[in-house]
Design a protein around this motif. Structure first.
Motif, PDB file in Angstrom:
ATOM      1  N   MET A 234    -119.106 -54.380  47.063  1.00 12.21           N
ATOM      2  CA  MET A 234    -119.571 -55.077  48.247  1.00 12.21           C
ATOM      3  C   MET A 234    -120.768 -55.942  47.895  1.00 12.21           C
ATOM      4  N   VAL A 235    -121.057 -56.896  48.782  1.00  7.86           N
ATOM      5  CA  VAL A 235    -122.231 -57.740  48.613  1.00  7.86           C
ATOM      6  C   VAL A 235    -122.911 -57.917  49.969  1.00  7.86           C
ATOM      7  N   VAL A 236    -124.227 -57.873  49.941  1.00  5.70           N
ATOM      8  CA  VAL A 236    -125.037 -58.082  51.142  1.00  5.70           C
ATOM      9  C   VAL A 236    -125.695 -59.447  51.015  1.00  5.70           C
ATOM     10  N   LEU A 237    -125.483 -60.297  52.010  1.00  5.83           N
ATOM     11  CA  LEU A 237    -126.047 -61.642  52.006  1.00  5.83           C
ATOM     12  C   LEU A 237    -127.041 -61.752  53.152  1.00  5.83           C
ATOM     13  N   ILE A 238    -128.251 -62.175  52.833  1.00  9.29           N
ATOM     14  CA  ILE A 238    -129.314 -62.250  53.836  1.00  9.29           C
ATOM     15  C   ILE A 238    -129.731 -63.699  53.992  1.00  9.29           C
ATOM     16  N   GLY A 239    -129.685 -64.172  55.218  1.00  5.57           N
ATOM     17  CA  GLY A 239    -130.029 -65.559  55.500  1.00  5.57           C
ATOM     18  C   GLY A 239    -131.519 -65.803  55.474  1.00  5.57           C
ATOM     19  N   ARG A 240    -131.876 -67.048  55.745  1.00  6.54           N
ATOM     20  CA  ARG A 240    -133.286 -67.431  55.717  1.00  6.54           C
ATOM     21  C   ARG A 240    -134.059 -66.639  56.768  1.00  6.54           C
ATOM     22  N   ARG A 241    -135.162 -66.069  56.356  1.00  3.32           N
ATOM     23  CA  ARG A 241    -136.014 -65.257  57.225  1.00  3.32           C
ATOM     24  C   ARG A 241    -135.248 -64.104  57.866  1.00  3.32           C
ATOM     25  N   GLY A 242    -134.285 -63.558  57.117  1.00  6.83           N
ATOM     26  CA  GLY A 242    -133.633 -62.339  57.546  1.00  6.83           C
ATOM     27  C   GLY A 242    -132.499 -62.471  58.520  1.00  6.83           C
ATOM     28  N   SER A 243    -132.101 -63.660  58.853  1.00  3.66           N
ATOM     29  CA  SER A 243    -131.042 -63.808  59.844  1.00  3.66           C
ATOM     30  C   SER A 243    -130.120 -64.957  59.440  1.00  3.66           C
ATOM     31  N   PRO A 244    -128.804 -64.690  59.456  1.00  5.42           N
ATOM     32  CA  PRO A 244    -128.162 -63.400  59.739  1.00  5.42           C
ATOM     33  C   PRO A 244    -128.029 -62.554  58.473  1.00  5.42           C
ATOM     34  N   VAL A 245    -127.535 -61.323  58.668  1.00  6.64           N
ATOM     35  CA  VAL A 245    -127.174 -60.450  57.551  1.00  6.64           C
ATOM     36  C   VAL A 245    -125.659 -60.306  57.559  1.00  6.64           C
ATOM     37  N   ASN A 246    -125.024 -60.685  56.464  1.00  8.07           N
ATOM     38  CA  ASN A 246    -123.567 -60.581  56.344  1.00  8.07           C
ATOM     39  C   ASN A 246    -123.222 -59.624  55.209  1.00  8.07           C
ATOM     40  N   ILE A 247    -122.180 -58.834  55.406  1.00  6.25           N
ATOM     41  CA  ILE A 247    -121.705 -57.912  54.376  1.00  6.25           C
ATOM     42  C   ILE A 247    -120.234 -58.209  54.117  1.00  6.25           C
ATOM     43  N   PHE A 248    -119.900 -58.377  52.850  1.00  3.15           N
ATOM     44  CA  PHE A 248    -118.524 -58.654  52.448  1.00  3.15           C
ATOM     45  C   PHE A 248    -118.044 -57.565  51.489  1.00  3.15           C
ATOM     46  N   LYS A 249    -116.768 -57.242  51.599  1.00  2.00           N
ATOM     47  CA  LYS A 249    -116.130 -56.280  50.700  1.00  2.00           C
ATOM     48  C   LYS A 249    -115.063 -57.014  49.900  1.00  2.00           C
ATOM     49  N   LEU A 250    -114.973 -56.690  48.608  1.00  2.30           N
ATOM     50  CA  LEU A 250    -113.978 -57.340  47.760  1.00  2.30           C
ATOM     51  C   LEU A 250    -112.629 -56.649  47.929  1.00  2.30           C
ATOM     52  N   ASN A 251    -111.642 -57.403  48.369  1.00  2.00           N
ATOM     53  CA  ASN A 251    -110.262 -56.918  48.396  1.00  2.00           C
ATOM     54  C   ASN A 251    -109.726 -57.044  46.969  1.00  2.00           C
ATOM     55  N   GLU A 252    -109.558 -55.926  46.295  1.00  2.00           N
ATOM     56  CA  GLU A 252    -109.219 -55.968  44.869  1.00  2.00           C
ATOM     57  C   GLU A 252    -107.743 -56.237  44.620  1.00  2.00           C
ATOM     58  N   HIS A 253    -106.957 -56.372  45.680  1.00  2.00           N
ATOM     59  CA  HIS A 253    -105.555 -56.791  45.529  1.00  2.00           C
ATOM     60  C   HIS A 253    -105.453 -58.315  45.575  1.00  2.00           C
ATOM     61  N   THR A 254    -106.146 -58.918  46.534  1.00  2.00           N
ATOM     62  CA  THR A 254    -106.111 -60.384  46.657  1.00  2.00           C
ATOM     63  C   THR A 254    -107.283 -61.043  45.948  1.00  2.00           C
ATOM     64  N   MET A 255    -108.273 -60.234  45.542  1.00  2.00           N
ATOM     65  CA  MET A 255    -109.505 -60.736  44.922  1.00  2.00           C
ATOM     66  C   MET A 255    -110.184 -61.771  45.812  1.00  2.00           C
ATOM     67  N   GLU A 256    -110.285 -61.442  47.085  1.00  2.00           N
ATOM     68  CA  GLU A 256    -110.982 -62.280  48.051  1.00  2.00           C
ATOM     69  C   GLU A 256    -112.037 -61.441  48.762  1.00  2.00           C
ATOM     70  N   TRP A 257    -113.122 -62.119  49.176  1.00  2.00           N
ATOM     71  CA  TRP A 257    -114.155 -61.454  49.953  1.00  2.00           C
ATOM     72  C   TRP A 257    -113.714 -61.335  51.406  1.00  2.00           C
ATOM     73  N   GLU A 258    -113.891 -60.162  51.982  1.00  2.00           N
ATOM     74  CA  GLU A 258    -113.546 -59.924  53.380  1.00  2.00           C
ATOM     75  C   GLU A 258    -114.802 -59.495  54.126  1.00  2.00           C
ATOM     76  N   LYS A 259    -115.105 -60.188  55.204  1.00  2.00           N
ATOM     77  CA  LYS A 259    -116.305 -59.887  55.965  1.00  2.00           C
ATOM     78  C   LYS A 259    -116.155 -58.567  56.716  1.00  2.00           C
ATOM     79  N   MET A 260    -117.208 -57.771  56.717  1.00  2.00           N
ATOM     80  CA  MET A 260    -117.190 -56.481  57.393  1.00  2.00           C
ATOM     81  C   MET A 260    -117.916 -56.592  58.731  1.00  2.00           C
ATOM     82  N   GLU A 261    -117.293 -56.044  59.765  1.00  2.00           N
ATOM     83  CA  GLU A 261    -117.886 -56.050  61.100  1.00  2.00           C
ATOM     84  C   GLU A 261    -118.568 -54.723  61.418  1.00  2.00           C
ATOM     85  N   SER A 262    -118.299 -53.693  60.620  1.00  2.00           N
ATOM     86  CA  SER A 262    -118.879 -52.380  60.856  1.00  2.00           C
ATOM     87  C   SER A 262    -119.003 -51.653  59.532  1.00  2.00           C
ATOM     88  N   LEU A 263    -119.970 -50.740  59.455  1.00  2.00           N
ATOM     89  CA  LEU A 263    -120.144 -49.900  58.269  1.00  2.00           C
ATOM     90  C   LEU A 263    -119.531 -48.519  58.464  1.00  2.00           C
TER      91      LEU A 263
END
Length: 366
Positions: A234-263
């Motif tokens: 997974m990767v955590v991306l933090i925007g300028r001055r802390g907003s927004p915070v996005n979390i993506f998970k790597l789909n290892e079958h398609t090798m694409e980043w998928e955005k997560m809406e919940s932990l």
């Protein structure tokens, strides 16, 4: 005539000796007997409930402090990291790895023993990754893009560094994201959001830049790579001055980043070179991202860090006058956090102060 004495008149020193022979789980009951017995019981704070933020005032030799997001307190320890000029690189369990210009050392946070690795031949590594057992990998991403590997043998002695200078495409790594071990590979997040991968068993072949995934397609200020508690990349991306915070998970079958809406009830502790994701039963911490930014200096407890009955804990020190420094109470919590799906509130982030020279440590599995 001497007054008749009972169990409640036992001296505190003797009661402390008795307490040292009892399990911590029995201390609360011990304290309920009477006021005299209660005076002998030192408050203790379990260190495994959530990851802790080990923080120092500057690079090198300094007292050690741990901030607990659960207790909202700083526990200051009467010990120092004896490594002038060293920077914190990563942490694994009860060990923190420090990097000096020519040497790496692993510090046991319970005993404070320094485990010195063999000298580094030429360059200072920008990134260090430790598997928590017997392998340390150093990566130079600035000069020669050198890779070094150091192994600990069966006698627990670190062997000499093995180096390689792979002749592959040059890349620019994300400056704040540490490499991670994931499924027998070392993953490194690049500055444009792509991934470089190295087989840890064939480190002499160097890193290969993957065709997929591509970049995230938007601008972010900080990025942190992590292997989750469910062995997801997974990767955590933090925007300028802390907003927004996005979390993506790597789909290892398609090798694409998928955005997560919940932990899924987990909490993520990031913002340092070690990121930790934990399943938690504490509702106020579920689905939240915690960053090392404080609203106000938290209460300080001068404590000893101990291991007793298989449990890591902070016990208030009797060697000092244990007066707490209390904040202004303007916030219900000292640390800034972001709940996935919440409305953006960058002003909330502006009012915090970054905790530099810090690293997340997790004693729950130590």
């Amino acid at each position: 005539m001497s007054q008749e004495q009972d169990w409640s008149s036992l001296p505190v020193d003797l009661l402390i000796l008795i307490l040292n022979r009892l399990r911590w789980s029995s201390h609360p009951s011990f304290a309920l007997v009477c006021r005299q017995w209660r005076s002998a019981v030192s408050p203790f704070y379990p260190a495994w409930i959530t990851p802790l933020l080990l923080n120092t005032t500057d690079v090198g030799t300094t007292n050690i402090r741990y901030y607990s997001p659960y207790f909202q307190k700083n526990f200051e320890i009467d010990d120092t990291l004896e490594a002038p000029g060293a920077k914190i690189c990563c942490a694994s369990g009860r060990y923190v790895t420090l990097c000096m210009p020519k040497q790496i050392l692993n510090v046991d946070l319970l005993s404070y023993d320094n485990d010195y690795l063999p000298l580094i031949s030429q360059f200072r590594f920008e990134h260090i990754v430790y598997d928590g057992m017997r392998k340390m990998v150093g990566i130079d991403t600035v000069c020669l893009q050198e890779i070094g590997c150091c192994m600990q043998n069966s006698d627990e002695v670190w062997e000499r560094w093995a180096y390689c200078y792979p002749d592959r495409t040059k890349f620019t790594a994300s400056p704040v994201s540490n490499p991670v071990f994931h499924r027998s590979f070392i993953y490194l997040l690049l500055e444009d959001g792509r991934l470089a991968v190295c087989d840890e068993c064939k480190h002499e072949e160097g890193f290969e830049i993957l065709d997929k995934p591509q970049s995230f397609g938007f601008v972010y200020e900080d990025s942190y790579l992590v292997e989750s508690d469910q062995v997801e990349l997974m990767v955590v991306l933090i925007g300028r001055r802390g907003s927004p915070v996005n979390i993506f998970k790597l789909n290892e079958h398609t090798m694409e980043w998928e955005k997560m809406e919940s932990l899924d009830g987990r909490a993520l502790f990031t913002g340092t070179l070690t990121t930790v994701m934990k399943k938690t039963a504490i509702k106020s911490m579920q689905n939240k991202v915690f960053l090392p930014r404080l609203y106000d200096w938290p209460d300080i407890v001068y404590a000893d860090f101990v291991l007793r009955d298989g449990e890591f804990a902070f016990v208030e020190s009797r060697r000092v006058d244990n007066k707490m420094k209390v904040g202004n109470g303007a916030y219900s919590t000292n640390m800034w956090s972001y709940e996935l799906g919440q409305r953006e509130n960058p002003r909330d982030f502006w009012e915090t102060e970054r905790m530099d020279y810090s690293i997340w440590v997790d004693f729950s599995n130590s």
